[in-house]
Every structure is written in structure tokens, then in C-alpha cells.
Design an enzyme around this catalytic site. Structure first.
Site, PDB file in Angstrom:
ATOM      1  N   TYR A 141       1.841  -9.146   5.520  1.00  0.00           N
ATOM      2  CA  TYR A 141       0.609  -8.525   5.999  1.00  0.00           C
ATOM      3  C   TYR A 141       0.037  -9.236   7.227  1.00  0.00           C
ATOM      4  O   TYR A 141      -0.736  -8.648   7.985  1.00  0.00           O
ATOM      5  CB  TYR A 141      -0.455  -8.504   4.904  1.00  0.00           C
ATOM      6  CG  TYR A 141      -0.172  -7.553   3.764  1.00  0.00           C
ATOM      7  CD1 TYR A 141       0.905  -6.678   3.793  1.00  0.00           C
ATOM      8  CD2 TYR A 141      -0.979  -7.532   2.641  1.00  0.00           C
ATOM      9  CE1 TYR A 141       1.162  -5.818   2.750  1.00  0.00           C
ATOM     10  CE2 TYR A 141      -0.735  -6.668   1.586  1.00  0.00           C
ATOM     11  CZ  TYR A 141       0.343  -5.813   1.638  1.00  0.00           C
ATOM     12  OH  TYR A 141       0.589  -4.958   0.595  1.00  0.00           O
ATOM     13  N   LYS A 186      11.578 -12.917  -4.868  1.00  0.00           N
ATOM     14  CA  LYS A 186      12.835 -12.171  -4.706  1.00  0.00           C
ATOM     15  C   LYS A 186      13.862 -13.126  -4.112  1.00  0.00           C
ATOM     16  O   LYS A 186      14.468 -12.873  -3.060  1.00  0.00           O
ATOM     17  CB  LYS A 186      12.606 -10.943  -3.814  1.00  0.00           C
ATOM     18  CG  LYS A 186      13.779  -9.959  -3.776  1.00  0.00           C
ATOM     19  CD  LYS A 186      14.095  -9.335  -5.117  1.00  0.00           C
ATOM     20  CE  LYS A 186      15.233  -8.321  -4.984  1.00  0.00           C
ATOM     21  NZ  LYS A 186      15.719  -7.843  -6.285  1.00  0.00           N
ATOM     22  N   ASP A 218      11.435  -7.334  -9.152  1.00  0.00           N
ATOM     23  CA  ASP A 218      11.825  -6.073  -9.775  1.00  0.00           C
ATOM     24  C   ASP A 218      11.841  -6.203 -11.295  1.00  0.00           C
ATOM     25  O   ASP A 218      11.416  -5.305 -12.016  1.00  0.00           O
ATOM     26  CB  ASP A 218      13.172  -5.575  -9.242  1.00  0.00           C
ATOM     27  CG  ASP A 218      14.192  -6.672  -9.058  1.00  0.00           C
ATOM     28  OD1 ASP A 218      13.872  -7.859  -9.251  1.00  0.00           O
ATOM     29  OD2 ASP A 218      15.342  -6.353  -8.711  1.00  0.00           O
ATOM     30  N   ASP A 242       0.001  -7.551  -4.390  1.00  0.00           N
ATOM     31  CA  ASP A 242      -0.721  -6.310  -4.157  1.00  0.00           C
ATOM     32  C   ASP A 242      -0.167  -5.209  -5.059  1.00  0.00           C
ATOM     33  O   ASP A 242      -0.912  -4.483  -5.731  1.00  0.00           O
ATOM     34  CB  ASP A 242      -0.577  -5.926  -2.680  1.00  0.00           C
ATOM     35  CG  ASP A 242      -1.534  -4.829  -2.260  1.00  0.00           C
ATOM     36  OD1 ASP A 242      -2.347  -4.383  -3.085  1.00  0.00           O
ATOM     37  OD2 ASP A 242      -1.477  -4.429  -1.088  1.00  0.00           O
ATOM     38  N   ASP A 246      -1.904  -3.708  -8.923  1.00  0.00           N
ATOM     39  CA  ASP A 246      -2.241  -2.296  -9.115  1.00  0.00           C
ATOM     40  C   ASP A 246      -1.455  -1.708 -10.280  1.00  0.00           C
ATOM     41  O   ASP A 246      -1.980  -0.881 -11.042  1.00  0.00           O
ATOM     42  CB  ASP A 246      -1.957  -1.500  -7.836  1.00  0.00           C
ATOM     43  CG  ASP A 246      -3.074  -1.631  -6.810  1.00  0.00           C
ATOM     44  OD1 ASP A 246      -3.956  -2.494  -7.014  1.00  0.00           O
ATOM     45  OD2 ASP A 246      -3.061  -0.905  -5.810  1.00  0.00           O
TER      46      ASP A 246
END
Length: 351
Positions: A141, A186, A218, A242, A246
């Protein structure tokens, strides 16, 4: 206690839910004999509508000069063009960067009265009490962005110092909980994740009393919905945090329920519900204010150090939910939903 709180309602349903959080903060101040000065300022699309930048200098100055920041939501379809040089979302990124708010805390504790609102089976929700600690000022970001005619680049970059400090935040929080930290990365593909895993492992040696496990993102996304009670504190980088936070809202039943805190090295913090501006329901008085009010409780706890006051407010929220005062996102089919003001009033009644 005297404290100055910057109130930045923002866009969409932000002003509606923030108003209820402000009412609750005023009630807490009256009950516990505190003096909270709450100063409102424009931000995001609301500021742009007034001919200002998404993060006006005066708003940033107010935030710097306050003890805490109560934030609503940001974003508007009027400024949805991804090609635009100025967008409302730049304001929240700017606040995080300028104020050094690198640690985002998102607690998830499903309420027994809301089991019907979650897509998961009842048994899956037993014992769920987790905290996601998301690194907030690094990663993709905030990396270099480049657009060409036939390609685009978003750079993901992390430094050792950035990973060290967020890991220590997660570890300190885990010490006061169930003493388990799950680091999500990851590392089988990404070099930044390999650095992340190495640094987290090193830092966690400073906390031998804590259990550490590493998970690939994942796998974590699946396990968050298949064995959520196994998590205590999850620490992860910006993008993964993020998305996972959610996703975790499904455990509680609605994005409207979940609060968050964004913290830096000192006591100044920014507090906001995790939901967006929801322009489709803005102005209708039906938005869920519980996430915003819960964010006010986190403000009391983390920035003002008022533990009893924070617990009192959280108990009042839980009492309102247990009494069945539920907004449309939570109410069972066929039952009457409460509006935003009524939900806020139910919390106030229990204060």
C-alpha cells in the site's frame, strides 16, 4: 481527566455512526467525571466537497494536537475514478503515514445473541476470541507505484525494523491474552514474506513464554473459517491483514460490529469501525453504530488509559445486543430492526 479528541466523521455513514460514538463518550465523561473536548474536522470526500484536499492541513494539525482521533469512514462514488490524482482514500493513508500509526488492532469476539448472523455453524464459534494485529504503514500500500501503457507495478517492501516493531506489539498483547501468536505470510513465494518470517522468529525469542506458529496466508484464510477458536493473536503484513480482518467479520456476523485501533509508538491513536462508507445506505438512519461505539471503547483503553471506562462501554454494547436491539444487518429475518439512533440509545441506557 481532561482529553482532546479529534472527531473526523468522514463520508457516507461515517457521520451517522460517529455521532452515536460521540454521544457515548460524552456519557462516559459525565459518569466518570472526565472532561472530553471533542473537535470536529472535515476529511475525505467531505473535505473535497468543500474545495479542500482529502487530508486538509488543518485537519492533520488537529489530529497531531489531540490525545486521540475518532474516525468514521471514508470514500464516495463521486470520487471513485481510480485514475484521479486526488481520492478520498488518500486521507486515511496520509494520516497513518504522518502520525506513524503502524499497528492496527482488530479484535473479533462473536456475541452469543448473534450466532444467527454468522454463516458459520454455532459449534464453530464456541471459544472464538481473536485479535488481528496488522502492520499498517509498510508493504504494497505504501510502495512505489508505476503505470505504463501495457503494464503496472505495485512494489511491496518491508524493512527489518518495521517487522520488528509490529511483532513486539503483537507479542506484548498476547502476553495479556492466551499467549499464542500466529504469524501469517507467504514465505513459500514472496521474498518480503521470507524476511518477515525470519524477523518474527528472531523477535519472538524475546518472549519465551509465548507460543509461536507460522502460517501461509492461503491456509490461514481457510483455517480462520474452519477452526477460528484456535487463534489468539494473528500478526501479519498490511495487505494480508486488510483481507483477513474483513473475512473475520463473518465470525461476528457483520462488518458493522467490529472496531479497530491504529497505534504508533506513543499514546496517540486513531479509532474507527472496520466498515466502509456504505454510500448505498447513507442518510437512511439504518447503519450499525456498534463498531463505531466499540472503537470509542478502544480509544478509552489505549490512548487515554481508562480501562474501567472502556470495559463499562463494552459491557453496555453487549447488553444492548443481548436485549435484541439489532440493526438491519444483524436482525433475524422477519424481526423488526432498530435504526442507528435507537441502537446508540440502547447503549446509552445501559451506561
Amino acid at each position: 481527566m481532561r482529553a482532546r479528541i479529534a472527531v473526523l466523521p468522514g463520508d457516507g455513514i461515517g457521520p451517522e455512526v460517529t455521532a452515536e460514538a460521540v454521544r457515548c463518550l460524552r456519557a462516559i465523561a459525565a459518569r466518570f467525571h472526565h472532561d472530553f473536548e471533542m473537535v470536529e474536522a472535515p476529511i475525505g470526500a467531505a473535505a473535497m466537497d468543500a474545495g479542500l484536499e482529502p487530508l486538509p492541513p488543518a485537519t492533520l494539525a488537529l489530529a497531531r494536537d489531540s490525545d486521540a482521533i475518532l474516525f468514521g469512514a471514508i470514500g464516495s462514488p463521486r470520487y471513485a475514478d481510480p485514475e484521479a490524482k486526488l481520492r478520498p482514500e488518500q486521507a486515511i493513508l496520509g494520516l497513518r503515514r504522518e502520525l506513524g500509526l503502524f499497528a492496527n488492532l482488530r479484535p473479533v469476539v462473536p456475541h452469543k445473541a448473534l450466532r444467527h448472523a454468522s454463516p458459520l455453524k454455532d459449534a464453530m464459534l464456541d471459544g472464538v476470541d481473536l485479535l488481528i494485529v496488522r502492520e499498517l504503514t509498510g508493504g504494497i500500500y505504501f510502495g512505489r507505484q508505476q503505470r505504463e501503457d501495457d503494464a503496472a507495478t505495485d512494489e511491496c517492501r518491508y524493512t527489518v525494523a518495521e517487522v520488528e516493531r509490529i511483532t513486539r506489539v503483537a507479542a506484548r498483547l498476547a502476553r495479556a491474552r492466551r499467549r499464542k501468536v500466529t504469524s501469517v505470510d507467504k514465505a513459500n513465494v514472496l521474498e518480503t514474506s521470507r524476511l518477515w518470517r525470519q524477523v518474527v522468529t528472531q523477535v519472538m525469542r524475546e518472549f519465551p513464554e509465548l507460543q509461536l506458529e507460522h502460517q501461509l496466508v492461503d491456509s490461514a484464510a481457510m483455517l480462520l473459517l474452519t477452526r477460528p477458536a484456535s487463534y489468539d493473536v494473528i500478526v501479519t503484513e498490511n495487505l494480508f491483514g486488510d483481507i483477513l480482518s474483513d473475512e473475520a467479520a463473518a465470525l461476528a456476523g457483520s462488518l458493522g460490529l467490529l472496531p479497530s485501533a491504529s497505534l504508533g509508538e506513543g499514546t496517540l491513536g486513531l479509532y474507527e469501525p472496520i466498515h466502509g462508507s456504505a454510500p448505498d445506505i447513507a442518510g437512511r438512519g439504518i447503519a450499525n453504530p456498534y463498531g463505531a461505539i466499540g472503537s470509542a471503547a478502544l480509544l478509552l483503553r489505549h490512548s487515554l488509559g481508562l480501562q474501567s471506562e472502556a470495559a463499562t462501554l463494552e459491557t453496555a454494547i453487549a447488553g444492548a445486543i443481548a436485549a435484541g436491539v439489532l440493526t438491519a444487518d444483524l436482525a433475524a429475518q422477519g424481526t423488526e430492526a432498530a435504526d442507528t439512533r435507537a441502537a446508540g440509545a440502547a447503549v446509552l441506557e445501559r451506561l
